[in-house]
Design a protein around this motif. Structure first.
Motif, short mmCIF file in Angstrom:
data_model
loop_
_atom_site.label_atom_id
_atom_site.label_comp_id
_atom_site.label_asym_id
_atom_site.label_seq_id
_atom_site.Cartn_x
_atom_site.Cartn_y
_atom_site.Cartn_z
N ARG A 1 -16.79 12.99 -7.11
CA ARG A 1 -16.77 14.19 -6.29
C ARG A 1 -15.37 14.47 -5.75
NH1 ARG A 1 -22.44 13.99 -2.74
NH2 ARG A 1 -23.84 13.84 -4.54
N ASP A 2 -14.36 14.02 -6.45
CA ASP A 2 -12.98 14.28 -6.05
C ASP A 2 -12.70 15.78 -6.16
OD1 ASP A 2 -10.03 14.57 -6.21
OD2 ASP A 2 -10.04 12.38 -6.26
N GLY A 3 -12.31 16.39 -5.03
CA GLY A 3 -12.07 17.82 -5.02
C GLY A 3 -10.70 18.22 -5.51
N TYR A 4 -9.81 17.25 -5.72
CA TYR A 4 -8.45 17.55 -6.15
C TYR A 4 -8.29 17.42 -7.67
CZ TYR A 4 -6.74 17.52 -1.33
OH TYR A 4 -6.53 17.83 0.00
N VAL B 1 0.83 -1.20 0.00
CA VAL B 1 0.00 0.00 0.00
C VAL B 1 0.87 1.25 0.00
CG1 VAL B 1 -1.77 1.29 1.26
CG2 VAL B 1 -1.85 -1.22 1.20
N ALA B 2 0.65 2.13 -0.98
CA ALA B 2 1.37 3.39 -1.11
C ALA B 2 0.43 4.52 -0.72
CB ALA B 2 1.89 3.57 -2.54
N HIS B 3 0.67 5.15 0.40
CA HIS B 3 -0.24 6.16 0.94
C HIS B 3 -0.14 7.49 0.19
CE1 HIS B 3 3.04 8.41 2.84
NE2 HIS B 3 3.51 7.26 3.31
N GLY B 4 -1.07 8.38 0.48
CA GLY B 4 -1.06 9.70 -0.12
C GLY B 4 -0.12 10.66 0.59
N PHE B 5 0.05 11.84 0.01
CA PHE B 5 0.90 12.89 0.57
C PHE B 5 0.41 13.26 1.96
CE2 PHE B 5 2.19 17.50 0.61
CZ PHE B 5 3.56 17.26 0.66
N GLY C 1 -2.06 2.29 -4.69
CA GLY C 1 -1.66 3.63 -4.30
C GLY C 1 -2.82 4.60 -4.29
N PHE C 2 -2.73 5.59 -3.40
CA PHE C 2 -3.77 6.59 -3.22
C PHE C 2 -3.20 7.98 -3.44
CE2 PHE C 2 -4.97 2.86 -0.88
CZ PHE C 2 -6.35 2.76 -1.02
N SER C 3 -3.83 8.77 -4.32
CA SER C 3 -3.42 10.14 -4.60
C SER C 3 -1.96 10.18 -5.04
CB SER C 3 -3.69 11.02 -3.38
OG SER C 3 -3.60 12.39 -3.70
N GLY D 1 -15.30 10.99 -2.80
CA GLY D 1 -14.37 12.09 -2.79
C GLY D 1 -12.96 11.64 -3.14
N HIS D 2 -11.98 12.05 -2.31
CA HIS D 2 -10.59 11.85 -2.67
C HIS D 2 -9.87 10.84 -1.78
CE1 HIS D 2 -6.77 12.94 -4.48
NE2 HIS D 2 -6.25 13.13 -3.29
N ALA D 3 -9.25 9.86 -2.40
CA ALA D 3 -8.22 8.99 -1.81
C ALA D 3 -8.72 8.16 -0.63
CB ALA D 3 -6.99 9.81 -1.45
N GLU D 4 -7.80 7.92 0.36
CA GLU D 4 -8.08 6.95 1.42
C GLU D 4 -9.32 7.31 2.23
OE1 GLU D 4 -3.41 7.10 1.64
OE2 GLU D 4 -5.02 8.50 1.14
N HIS D 5 -9.45 8.58 2.59
CA HIS D 5 -10.56 8.98 3.45
C HIS D 5 -11.91 8.75 2.78
CE1 HIS D 5 -8.03 10.73 6.56
NE2 HIS D 5 -7.32 11.32 5.61
N ALA D 6 -11.95 8.77 1.47
CA ALA D 6 -13.21 8.60 0.74
C ALA D 6 -13.45 7.16 0.31
CB ALA D 6 -13.22 9.52 -0.48
N SER D 7 -12.53 6.26 0.59
CA SER D 7 -12.65 4.86 0.18
C SER D 7 -13.36 4.07 1.28
CB SER D 7 -11.27 4.26 -0.10
OG SER D 7 -10.61 4.96 -1.13
#
Length: 282
Positions: A230-233, A62-66, A132-134, A259-265
């Motif tokens: 609904r990805d804000g990025y 797993v490759a996390h986001g910034f 990977g996320f973001s 939305g965006h990445a891990e929090h929205a999954s």
């Protein structure tokens, strides 16, 4: 910040127990610091998973986001979801958490991922899926393209969630804020002390392979592109560009309301990704 992998991919400071045969499956958790090809220490965690399948089968890397790291609650939640489908390796990118170095925001992070994949294969797993996320989503794409012929550091399937397709995108307010964070001295101070992320001050030289270029070079490795409507990025032209570049070997999931990445999954999406990985990773 080169876009080409060095000749020697990675070394790990972890050594198996002397009584453990080479490539034998390991069923106990482990945590260590890996050494990347350019000498950066990377914090990495291995968990054998809850699946009843043979422990030598599948491992997710797993490759996390910034601004994430291996100990962040949202990363641990991702790891727990994938553990229902296989073993899991999480790690902290350079400049994040307790890993060394400074973040290059997607450039030399491919070396961190290569080290983590090599370590994951050392536990005896026959199949590796990188997710990977973001920022991490862009890294798994570039890693799959650059390490396609590397049997130790390469991957068997790729999942890129909420990734940009192209560099230097400033079309949304969150991305304009991120560019301020990365490009300005005051922003890097906020990153270091407010977000626990140490950011490199140097510009990319040369500019690394873009995610959309990488997506066109991954075949025949299976690729799944996941993006929320609904990805804000990054708007929907980003995942569509990636899917178009991937061609027949790629698959696109546009998720309603996400939305965006891990929090929205959510858990349902993570389980679907896990099922896809099990079926497509060779």
């Amino acid at each position: 910040m080169s876009n080409r992998p060095p000749g020697h991919v990675a070394r790990s400071t972890h050594r198996p127990h002397p009584e453990t045969p080479r490539k034998a499956p390991r069923r106990t958790p482990a945590r260590t610091f890996l050494r990347t090809a350019d000498g950066v220490r990377i914090d990495a965690v291995y968990e054998p998973g809850e699946t009843r399948r043979d422990a030598s089968d599948l491992v997710f890397v797993v490759a996390h986001g910034f601004t994430g790291d291996a100990d962040r609650p949202h990363v641990r939640r991702i790891a727990a979801a994938f553990a229902r489908h296989g073993a899991v390796v999480t790690f902290s990118f350079r400049g994040h958490g307790t890993s060394g170095g400074r973040s290059t925001v997607g450039d030399r992070e491919v070396l961190d991922l290569a080290a983590a994949v090599t370590w994951a294969r050392g536990f005896g797993h026959a199949r590796v899926v990188t997710v990977g996320f973001s920022m991490g989503g862009s890294v798994v794409l570039r890693h799959a393209a650059l390490y396609a012929d590397d049997s130790a550091a390469g991957t068997d399937a790729v999942v890129s969630v909420s990734s940009p397709a192209r560099w230097y995108y400033r079309g949304t307010a969150p991305m304009r804020r991120l560019h301020w964070l990365v490009m300005r001295p005051a922003g890097r101070l906020v990153g270091r002390y407010g977000l626990r992320t140490r950011i490199h001050h140097r510009d990319w030289d040369p500019v690394p392979l873009s995610p959309v270029q990488a997506a066109g070079r991954i075949a025949p490795t299976p690729l799944l592109v996941v993006h929320g409507d609904r990805d804000g990025y990054f708007p929907l032209d980003h995942p569509r560009m990636l899917a178009e570049a991937a061609g027949d070997h790629g698959e696109l999931w546009l998720e309603p309301g996400m939305g965006h990445a891990e929090h929205a999954s959510d858990e349902a999406l993570l389980d679907r990704i896990g099922d896809w990985a099990v079926s497509r990773a060779g």
